[in-house]
Every structure is written in C-alpha cells, then in structure tokens.
Scaffold this active site. Structure first.
Site, PDB file in Angstrom:
ATOM      1  N   GLY A  14       0.815  -1.222   0.000  1.00 58.51           N
ATOM      2  CA  GLY A  14       0.000   0.000   0.000  1.00 58.51           C
ATOM      3  C   GLY A  14       0.843   1.263   0.000  1.00 58.51           C
ATOM      4  O   GLY A  14       2.021   1.255   0.348  1.00 58.51           O
ATOM      5  N   ARG A  18      -2.639   8.504   3.623  1.00 60.30           N
ATOM      6  CA  ARG A  18      -2.892   9.439   4.723  1.00 60.30           C
ATOM      7  C   ARG A  18      -1.616   9.940   5.409  1.00 60.30           C
ATOM      8  O   ARG A  18      -1.657  10.871   6.199  1.00 60.30           O
ATOM      9  CB  ARG A  18      -3.831   8.779   5.752  1.00 60.30           C
ATOM     10  CG  ARG A  18      -5.275   8.785   5.299  1.00 60.30           C
ATOM     11  CD  ARG A  18      -6.130   7.871   6.151  1.00 60.30           C
ATOM     12  NE  ARG A  18      -5.903   6.459   5.838  1.00 60.30           N
ATOM     13  CZ  ARG A  18      -6.477   5.459   6.490  1.00 60.30           C
ATOM     14  NH1 ARG A  18      -7.282   5.691   7.506  1.00 60.30           N
ATOM     15  NH2 ARG A  18      -6.236   4.205   6.135  1.00 60.30           N
ATOM     16  N   GLN A  76       2.992  -6.788  -6.141  1.00 59.44           N
ATOM     17  CA  GLN A  76       1.562  -6.629  -6.414  1.00 59.44           C
ATOM     18  C   GLN A  76       1.425  -5.297  -7.145  1.00 59.44           C
ATOM     19  O   GLN A  76       1.435  -4.232  -6.528  1.00 59.44           O
ATOM     20  CB  GLN A  76       0.753  -6.605  -5.105  1.00 59.44           C
ATOM     21  CG  GLN A  76      -0.745  -6.559  -5.343  1.00 59.44           C
ATOM     22  CD  GLN A  76      -1.534  -6.175  -4.090  1.00 59.44           C
ATOM     23  OE1 GLN A  76      -1.014  -5.521  -3.186  1.00 59.44           O
ATOM     24  NE2 GLN A  76      -2.798  -6.555  -4.047  1.00 59.44           N
ATOM     25  N   THR A  82      -6.581  -6.928   0.076  1.00 61.89           N
ATOM     26  CA  THR A  82      -5.677  -7.739   0.903  1.00 61.89           C
ATOM     27  C   THR A  82      -5.639  -9.214   0.475  1.00 61.89           C
ATOM     28  O   THR A  82      -4.595  -9.858   0.558  1.00 61.89           O
ATOM     29  CB  THR A  82      -6.047  -7.621   2.395  1.00 61.89           C
ATOM     30  OG1 THR A  82      -7.471  -7.709   2.538  1.00 61.89           O
ATOM     31  CG2 THR A  82      -5.591  -6.295   2.971  1.00 61.89           C
ATOM     32  N   GLY A 143     -12.464  -3.802  10.548  1.00 63.86           N
ATOM     33  CA  GLY A 143     -13.401  -4.868  10.228  1.00 63.86           C
ATOM     34  C   GLY A 143     -13.983  -5.437  11.528  1.00 63.86           C
ATOM     35  O   GLY A 143     -13.253  -5.623  12.492  1.00 63.86           O
ATOM     36  N   ASN A 389      42.611  21.566   6.837  1.00 67.94           N
ATOM     37  CA  ASN A 389      42.710  20.308   6.091  1.00 67.94           C
ATOM     38  C   ASN A 389      42.296  20.436   4.634  1.00 67.94           C
ATOM     39  O   ASN A 389      42.510  19.536   3.851  1.00 67.94           O
ATOM     40  CB  ASN A 389      41.846  19.231   6.769  1.00 67.94           C
ATOM     41  CG  ASN A 389      40.385  19.636   6.857  1.00 67.94           C
ATOM     42  OD1 ASN A 389      40.064  20.817   6.970  1.00 67.94           O
ATOM     43  ND2 ASN A 389      39.507  18.669   6.784  1.00 67.94           N
TER      44      ASN A 389
HETATM   45  C1  UD1 Z   1      -7.657  -4.245   7.074  1.00 69.50           C
HETATM   46  C2  UD1 Z   1      -8.741  -5.315   7.246  1.00 69.50           C
HETATM   47  C3  UD1 Z   1      -9.639  -4.946   8.425  1.00 69.50           C
HETATM   48  C4  UD1 Z   1      -8.779  -4.781   9.674  1.00 69.50           C
HETATM   49  C5  UD1 Z   1      -7.639  -3.805   9.453  1.00 69.50           C
HETATM   50  C6  UD1 Z   1      -6.701  -3.849  10.623  1.00 69.50           C
HETATM   51  C7  UD1 Z   1      -9.273  -6.223   5.013  1.00 69.50           C
HETATM   52  C8  UD1 Z   1     -10.219  -6.188   3.888  1.00 69.50           C
HETATM   53  N1  UD1 Z   1      -9.537  -5.404   6.036  1.00 69.50           N
HETATM   54  O1  UD1 Z   1      -8.308  -3.034   6.764  1.00 69.50           O
HETATM   55  O2  UD1 Z   1     -10.615  -5.940   8.638  1.00 69.50           O
HETATM   56  O3  UD1 Z   1      -9.607  -4.369  10.766  1.00 69.50           O
HETATM   57  O4  UD1 Z   1      -6.877  -4.144   8.273  1.00 69.50           O
HETATM   58  O5  UD1 Z   1      -5.687  -2.875  10.524  1.00 69.50           O
HETATM   59  O6  UD1 Z   1      -8.346  -6.998   4.997  1.00 69.50           O
HETATM   60  N2  UD1 Z   1      -2.293  -4.093   1.252  1.00 69.50           N
HETATM   61  C9  UD1 Z   1      -1.623  -4.613   0.174  1.00 69.50           C
HETATM   62  N3  UD1 Z   1      -2.271  -4.714  -1.020  1.00 69.50           N
HETATM   63  C10 UD1 Z   1      -3.563  -4.354  -1.164  1.00 69.50           C
HETATM   64  C11 UD1 Z   1      -4.244  -3.821  -0.050  1.00 69.50           C
HETATM   65  C12 UD1 Z   1      -3.584  -3.717   1.138  1.00 69.50           C
HETATM   66  O7  UD1 Z   1      -0.450  -4.960   0.276  1.00 69.50           O
HETATM   67  O8  UD1 Z   1      -4.080  -4.507  -2.269  1.00 69.50           O
HETATM   68  C13 UD1 Z   1      -1.582  -3.997   2.531  1.00 69.50           C
HETATM   69  C14 UD1 Z   1      -1.405  -2.571   3.014  1.00 69.50           C
HETATM   70  O9  UD1 Z   1      -0.173  -2.052   2.562  1.00 69.50           O
HETATM   71  C15 UD1 Z   1      -1.410  -2.760   4.534  1.00 69.50           C
HETATM   72  C16 UD1 Z   1      -2.311  -3.971   4.755  1.00 69.50           C
HETATM   73  O10 UD1 Z   1      -2.351  -4.658   3.511  1.00 69.50           O
HETATM   74  O11 UD1 Z   1      -0.125  -3.042   5.043  1.00 69.50           O
HETATM   75  C17 UD1 Z   1      -3.736  -3.609   5.195  1.00 69.50           C
HETATM   76  O12 UD1 Z   1      -4.338  -2.818   4.191  1.00 69.50           O
HETATM   77  P1  UD1 Z   1      -5.237  -1.560   4.546  1.00 69.50           P
HETATM   78  O13 UD1 Z   1      -5.705  -0.948   3.274  1.00 69.50           O
HETATM   79  O14 UD1 Z   1      -4.544  -0.694   5.522  1.00 69.50           O
HETATM   80  O15 UD1 Z   1      -6.508  -2.293   5.227  1.00 69.50           O
HETATM   81  P2  UD1 Z   1      -7.524  -1.675   6.244  1.00 69.50           P
HETATM   82  O16 UD1 Z   1      -8.549  -0.886   5.530  1.00 69.50           O
HETATM   83  O17 UD1 Z   1      -6.809  -1.045   7.352  1.00 69.50           O
END
Ligand code: UD1
Ligand code: CA
Length: 458
Positions: A14, A18, A76, A82, A143, A389
């Site tokens: 990601g 923010r 990716q 995720t 979540g 120097n």
């Molecule tokens: C995710 C969870 C949520 C949980 C929260 C906890 C899902 C759908 N939701 O939400 O249930 O409460 O984390 O912090 O899983 N990432 C990738 N590739 C992607 C998307 C994300 O590598 O396509 C990585 C991001 O870099 C990050 C992590 O996965 O390190 C979580 O992604 P993020 O978008 O922050 O998920 P949340 O909306 O926080």
C-alpha cells in the site's frame, strides 16, 4: 517453537495515502527503524522460513531498504485488496505446506508472545484459519468480528456494516495464521462484490466456515499492540508506546533515566548498567553505550560506540564515532563520523572533530577543529587550534605525534607533521613539518611604540 513448517507473509504494497509523504508508509521511521522492520524482525525471531514480503508502491525502494534481510519479494502491481495481495505470494510458496503467519507492514507493536500465542492456539485447535481480534472502545474503521455464539461467522468491513454490526467492538487486527496450501484454494474463491470493490482477505473466514474448516479467533488482551499506522498522529502514538517499552527495559536492566517520558532511545541501542541519562537525550541508530556513563540533557548520539565511564555533556552531537573509556565530551562538542578516541580523552566546548584518530590522554578543551588528523598520546591542543585540512580542492592530513603541545590560536596547514614532544608557540601558522623535541614559532614579531597613545591624542 514452531511444531511444524512456518512461513510468513508481510503485506506492504500500500501507498499509505494518509501519511502525505514521499516515503512509502512501511518505510516511515519508528524508533530508528522503518515500520516494516518490526514485522520482519518478529517473523525472523519466530523462525519463519521463507518470509515473503508483498511490495507494490515504490517497490524498488522498499526492496532496497530491506535487501540485507533474507526476504522473498513479490510484486503486487495493482492494489486490488488484501486477499489479492496474499495471492501474489502463492507462486513462491508452491512447495510450502504448513502454517502461514500473515502480518501487516504497518502494524509494528505486536509482541512476540502474542504472535506465539496465536500460532499455538491455531495449531492446537487444528484450525485452517485463525484470526487475532481485539476489543476497541472505538472500533470505527476496523473490520468487525461477527460471532454466532462462540464461533466466528464472518468479518464485515466498516463500509459494508449494517447499523447493528457497527456497534460490535470486537475487531479484526489483520493478523492471521493460515494453513497452506488449503488457504490459497480458499483465497481463489474470494470475490470483490463489496462496497470498495476489493478482494477482501477477511472473506476467508466465512468461506472456510461454509466449507467445514475449523476457524479460530484469539482475543488480544492489550489492544494497543494491534495498532495500525495510517497517519502521522498514529505514528507518534505508536512511537510513544514503543518508547515506554524500550525505556522500561533499559531501566530494568540497570540504566537510570531521570525522565523516561523525555528520553528518546532507538530500538537497537544498547546501554550498560549504572549509566545515567538526562532528559532530552537522543540515542539513535546502532549506538552502544558502556557502563557508568553519564549522558546529559540534549545530547544527540547517532550510531556511536562509547566506552565505560564516559561523560557526554549537555548539547553535544556525536555521529559515527568510537570513544574509548573515560572520555569527556562537551558541553556542545561536535564529533563527526570517523572520530576515534582511544580513551581518557577530553574534547571540550565548541570543539569539532572529523575523521580524527586521537590517542590516549590527548585533549582539546576549547574552540578547536580537528579534521583528517592523527594524534598520538598526551597531545594537548590549546584553545583555538585549527587543522587546515582543505585547500579548496583536496583534503590533506595532519599528523601530531605523542606529547606535542600546541599553543592557543594555532593553525596547522595540512599536509603537515608535528614531531614527537615538540611545542608550537601560540598564534603560529605552521606550514612546514616540525621535527621532534623542537619549538616552532610562526608569527610576526611584536612591535611596541612607547607613548604612541599620548602623542596621537586629539
Ligand atoms: C484491514 C482489514 C480490516 C482490519 C484492518 C486492521 C481487510 C479487507 N480489512 O483493513 O478488517 O480491521 O486491516 O488494521 O483486509 N495491502 C496490500 N495490497 C492491497 C491492499 C492492502 O499490500 O491490495 C496492505 C497494506 O499495505 C497494509 C495492509 O495490507 O499493510 C492492510 O491494508 P489496509 O488498506 O490498511 O486495510 P484496512 O482498511 O486497514
Ligand atoms: Ca490499515
């Protein structure tokens, strides 16, 4: 201890919108290390092999940052969610059969014991999917864990929750244990029919249950551990929690911190017992400090090694330097990279050193510059000594042998060697080598005109 094969996947693709930063989120520094270094270290300590990191946003920079670690990187290209991110790791885990620990690159505070507990619960229950949950006073954004009795039925993302589900305070920390290769079969069945049009990893819970697999949810006691870093406010909150842990450990190990809330010690720093650290000191990078040292207020010490019984006085800045025992530095001294003090040295106020090797018991007590220099034992540099120097093009070396005394306000124009036991008269500009045991004076003779003031009175 892993009772079976254990691998880790760290999600780090990601952008971290923010953060509003040119640096990808997983590289933001926390107590001197990039965020993702924490889950990497956790998985290494648990003995995970391989450790797969899913990278995407600024992937080259992320890979370069962690190139010294034994990681497998998978790309990716588009962040489709995720579940999609975890799927990217499948090709490199084709031959892997066992438990997959799933960590997020932006969740740095999880303790080793917590991860171990999740794995133990998972393996003892014979689960296919286990998720770590926490109870949050304000669960907004996370979540929600939807239970039916004791069993977890599903996880619903904030944007997909009903009014009733929004009230649930048990949340998904984003930390899982999964059984491979079965988990990859389940992942392949996940769709993106949801509010964000993303492939949600969280859907693996309901899928596994529907297909009769065992699903476990372990509840985390200290919900602060599962904190995800999305912006700089959370980054500072995590830094504070980590600071308390680091400082607590040093105090328990025999280090006195006058005010632990105002002492900033990076995670890799080591400090010996009976050392005292005053408020506002910052110990950074790979700094190691010996026993019985005193680090005064406002000292900033980055990647230095400091011997026992040393005193770093207020406001001094030290970087990439090695100090022997009984060194006294500052106040307000500046030790730059390549400074090596052999021991029992005094480097006083407004003295700057750079690429300088300084022998036992040698000192420069005030207002001095020592750069590209080699000093022997028992050398005394008077106030205002300058090693010149740099000629504007090249750097040159100054060698000062044992027992030399340099009078105040002297300039030593490099390259130059001051021989053993010689003396430089105050105010000299030394341009030629001085042999051992000599006196060198290089200043204009004084001219005195008697009565000049009276004669010239108006
Ligand atoms: C995710 C969870 C949520 C949980 C929260 C906890 C899902 C759908 N939701 O939400 O249930 O409460 O984390 O912090 O899983 N990432 C990738 N590739 C992607 C998307 C994300 O590598 O396509 C990585 C991001 O870099 C990050 C992590 O996965 O390190 C979580 O992604 P993020 O978008 O922050 O998920 P949340 O909306 O926080
Ligand atoms: Ca997140």
């Amino acid at each position: 201890m892993p009772t079976q094969n254990l691998a880790a996947i760290i999600l780090a693709a990601g952008k971290g919108t923010r953060m509003k930063s040119s640096l990808p989120k997983v590289l933001q520094p926390l107590a001197g290390s990039p965020l993702a270094a924490y889950p990497i270290q956790s998985s290494q300590q648990l003995g995970c092999s391989p450790i797969v990191m899913v990278v995407g946003h600024q992937s080259e920079l992320v890979q370069e940052t962690f190139s010294a670690q034994e990681l497998l990187f998978v790309e990716q290209a588009q962040q489709l969610g995720t579940a999609h991110a975890v799927q990217m790791a499948q090709p490199v885990l084709n031959d892997f059969s066992g438990t997959l620990l799933l960590l997020c690159g932006d969740v740095p505070l999880l303790r080793q014991e917590t991860l171990q507990q999740l794995l133990t619960d998972h393996q003892q229950a014979g689960a296919v999917v286990s998720v770590l949950t926490a109870t949050m006073e304000n669960p907004t954004g996370y979540g929600r864990i939807i239970r039916k009795g004791d069993c977890v039925e599903k996880i619903v993302e904030e944007k997909d929750t009903s009014a009733e589900e929004k009230k649930v305070q048990e949340i998904n920390t984003g930390l899982y244990a999964l059984e491979a290769p079965l988990a990859f079969e389940l992942l392949a069945q996940i769709g993106n029919q949801n509010a964000q049009g993303e492939y949600y990893l969280t859907d693996i819970i309901s899928l596994a249950r529907e297909q009769g697999h065992r699903v476990v949810a372990s509840i985390l006691n200290d919900s602060a551990e599962s904190m995800g870093i999305n912006d700089r406010v959370q980054l500072s909150q995590a830094a504070k929690i980590l600071r308390q842990r680091i400082n607590h450990d040093h105090m328990v190990a025999g280090v006195t911190l006058i005010d632990p809330d105002a002492t900033y010690i990076d995670s890799k720093v080591m400090i010996g017992a009976d050392t005292t650290i005053y408020p506002g000191a910052q110990l950074r990078g790979t700094t190691t400090i010996g026993c019985h040292c005193t680090i005064e207020a406002g000292a900033v010490i980055d990647s230095c090694t400091i011997g026992d019984h040393s005193i770093i006085k207020a406001g001094s800045a030290l970087e990439g330097s090695t100090l022997g025992e009984h060194s006294t530095i500052g106040p307000m001294a500046h030790l730059r990279p390549g400074t090596i003090l052999k021991g029992h040295n005094k480097i006083g106020n407004f003295v700057e050193t750079k690429k300088a090797v300084i022998g036992l018991h040698s000192q420069a007590s005030h207002l001095t510059y020592i750069g590209d220099a080699e000093l022997g034992k028992n050398v005394n540099l008077g106030c205002g000594t300058i090693t010149c120097n740099y000629d504007g093009v090249n750097k040159h070396k100054t060698i000062i042998e044992d027992d030399v005394f340099v009078g105040s306000d002297s300039q030593l124009i490099a390259p130059v060697t001051i021989g053993r036991n010689s003396l430089i008269g105050a105010g000299s500009t030394i341009t030629k080598d001085v042999p051992a045991d000599a006196l060198a004076l290089a200043r204009t003779a004084q001219k005195t005109i008697s009565g000049w003031r009276n004669r010239n009175k108006k």
